[in-house]
Design an enzyme around this catalytic site. Sequence first.
Site, PDB file in Angstrom:
ATOM      1  CG  ASP A  13      -0.173  -0.089   2.555  1.00 60.98           C
ATOM      2  OD1 ASP A  13       0.999  -0.526   2.561  1.00 60.98           O
ATOM      3  OD2 ASP A  13      -0.752   0.308   3.595  1.00 60.98           O
ATOM      4  CG  ASP A  18       4.077  -0.043   1.573  1.00 59.38           C
ATOM      5  OD1 ASP A  18       3.555  -1.155   1.666  1.00 59.38           O
ATOM      6  OD2 ASP A  18       3.824   0.898   2.362  1.00 59.38           O
ATOM      7  CG  ASN A  42       0.432   3.275   4.375  1.00 56.56           C
ATOM      8  OD1 ASN A  42       0.267   3.194   5.590  1.00 56.56           O
ATOM      9  ND2 ASN A  42       1.431   2.666   3.752  1.00 56.56           N
ATOM     10  CB  THR A 125       4.865  -4.173   2.554  1.00 60.14           C
ATOM     11  OG1 THR A 125       4.441  -3.736   1.258  1.00 60.14           O
ATOM     12  CG2 THR A 125       6.102  -5.033   2.436  1.00 60.14           C
ATOM     13  CG  PHE A 166      -1.756   1.024   9.812  1.00 62.55           C
ATOM     14  CD1 PHE A 166      -2.827   1.862  10.081  1.00 62.55           C
ATOM     15  CD2 PHE A 166      -1.447   0.752   8.480  1.00 62.55           C
ATOM     16  CE1 PHE A 166      -3.577   2.418   9.055  1.00 62.55           C
ATOM     17  CE2 PHE A 166      -2.191   1.301   7.451  1.00 62.55           C
ATOM     18  CZ  PHE A 166      -3.262   2.136   7.727  1.00 62.55           C
ATOM     19  CG  ASN A 167       0.526  -3.172   7.445  1.00 64.11           C
ATOM     20  OD1 ASN A 167       0.070  -2.108   7.028  1.00 64.11           O
ATOM     21  ND2 ASN A 167       1.784  -3.550   7.218  1.00 64.11           N
ATOM     22  CG  HIS A 239       7.360  -0.081  10.164  1.00 61.78           C
ATOM     23  ND1 HIS A 239       7.483  -0.430  11.478  1.00 61.78           N
ATOM     24  CD2 HIS A 239       6.988   1.225  10.150  1.00 61.78           C
ATOM     25  CE1 HIS A 239       7.182   0.612  12.249  1.00 61.78           C
ATOM     26  NE2 HIS A 239       6.893   1.631  11.465  1.00 61.78           N
ATOM     27  CG  ASP A 240       5.983  -1.721   4.668  1.00 58.18           C
ATOM     28  OD1 ASP A 240       5.544  -2.330   5.658  1.00 58.18           O
ATOM     29  OD2 ASP A 240       5.343  -0.848   4.058  1.00 58.18           O
TER      30      ASP A 240
HETATM   31  C1  BDR Z   1       2.939  -0.323   8.600  1.00 64.82           C
HETATM   32  O1  BDR Z   1       1.904   0.634   8.502  1.00 64.82           O
HETATM   33  C2  BDR Z   1       2.068   1.428   7.360  1.00 64.82           C
HETATM   34  O2  BDR Z   1       1.837   2.792   7.645  1.00 64.82           O
HETATM   35  C3  BDR Z   1       3.473   1.187   6.855  1.00 64.82           C
HETATM   36  O3  BDR Z   1       3.527   1.282   5.440  1.00 64.82           O
HETATM   37  C4  BDR Z   1       3.784  -0.204   7.348  1.00 64.82           C
HETATM   38  O4  BDR Z   1       3.392  -1.182   6.413  1.00 64.82           O
HETATM   39  C5  BDR Z   1       3.686  -0.113   9.903  1.00 64.82           C
HETATM   40  O5  BDR Z   1       2.820  -0.263  10.996  1.00 64.82           O
HETATM   41 CA    CA Z   2       2.896  -0.610   4.098  1.00 66.76          CA
END
Ligand code: BDR
Ligand code: CA
Length: 312
Positions: A13, A18, A42, A125, A166-167, A239-240
């Site tokens: 996303d 990403d 996102n 991701t 979040f994801n 993160h990703d």
């Molecule tokens: C995840 O949330 C999104 O905002 C980032 O792209 C990442 O995949 C981190 O919590």
């Molecule tokens: Ca992401």
Amino acid sequence: MSKQPIPVLLDGDPGHDDAMAWMLAAASPALKILSVTSCSGNQTIEKTTYNALRVMALLGINAPMAMGGTPMLGKEMPVPAVHGASGLDGADLPEPKQAPVDLPAVELMAQVIRSSPDPVTIVPTGPLTNVAALFAAHPELKSRVERISLMGGGIAHGNWTPAAEFNILVDPEAADMVYRSGVPIVMAGLDVTEKAMLMPSDFDRIRAVGGKVSTVIADLLEFFFQFHKSLGYPGCTIHDAVAVAYLYAPELFTGTDMYVAVETGGRYTRGATIGDVHNLWGKAPNAHVLTGVDREGFADLFVEAVSHWKED
Ligand code: BDR
Ligand code: CA
């Protein structure tokens, strides 16, 4: 004897991190990108699809791309405070060079998996909407998936609620299906990704490489840093990128095998990933949970990766 590249399906996303994950994937000869799919996360699915195509144009990723779906039960949950109104604010990205194929993401993924001579690795991701839908529609293809290297969850804590990352929070039902799918998972959750930070001095090293990709990545990092700075972080958590980096540089990471369950109910805990650290449920592990990273080695990967395009 040189190893065959790992065939990967990218699903995300974009999203600043990403885009950086896909940059590492496109630069590494150890990976071969078979397809790209977008999911809602996102930003709205329309925006992440457009961003995915722009990132592909920037990096010269030559693979079919398809638009994915929206969260199974929930509503879209765009986060402009983190990634901007476009979902990828802060840099001058090229316009798309291709259109999405005329298939839903799930059907493109199915086609690609069926026609790959070797089992594939899926690298999600974003929310797990597309991967869950793929396994629901085509359960026979699970055996053709070597593993899923995903960014999602956190055993110790969340980042969008105290319990949920979040994801996973955006589509807990999908995440639950994927974690229970029986396909081996590498979990790049917050336990490792919050340690996978690029510092402002790394942004400078990346910019100093020169070329279009280095400039765009450095600009994206500067934008992404504004949000991190507001939380008191000394750098950006990418993160990703961990989900990709682990595939070709596993020596940079440490982790533990365990059973991980996803909370789909919960008064306070919807979207939490519960890791059975002490194997109290007695279940076989379904995930390799990454917990540690050599941060400097991780940062070096970015500098090496952007060098791939330094003449552009
Ligand atoms: C995840 O949330 C999104 O905002 C980032 O792209 C990442 O995949 C981190 O919590
Ligand atoms: Ca992401």
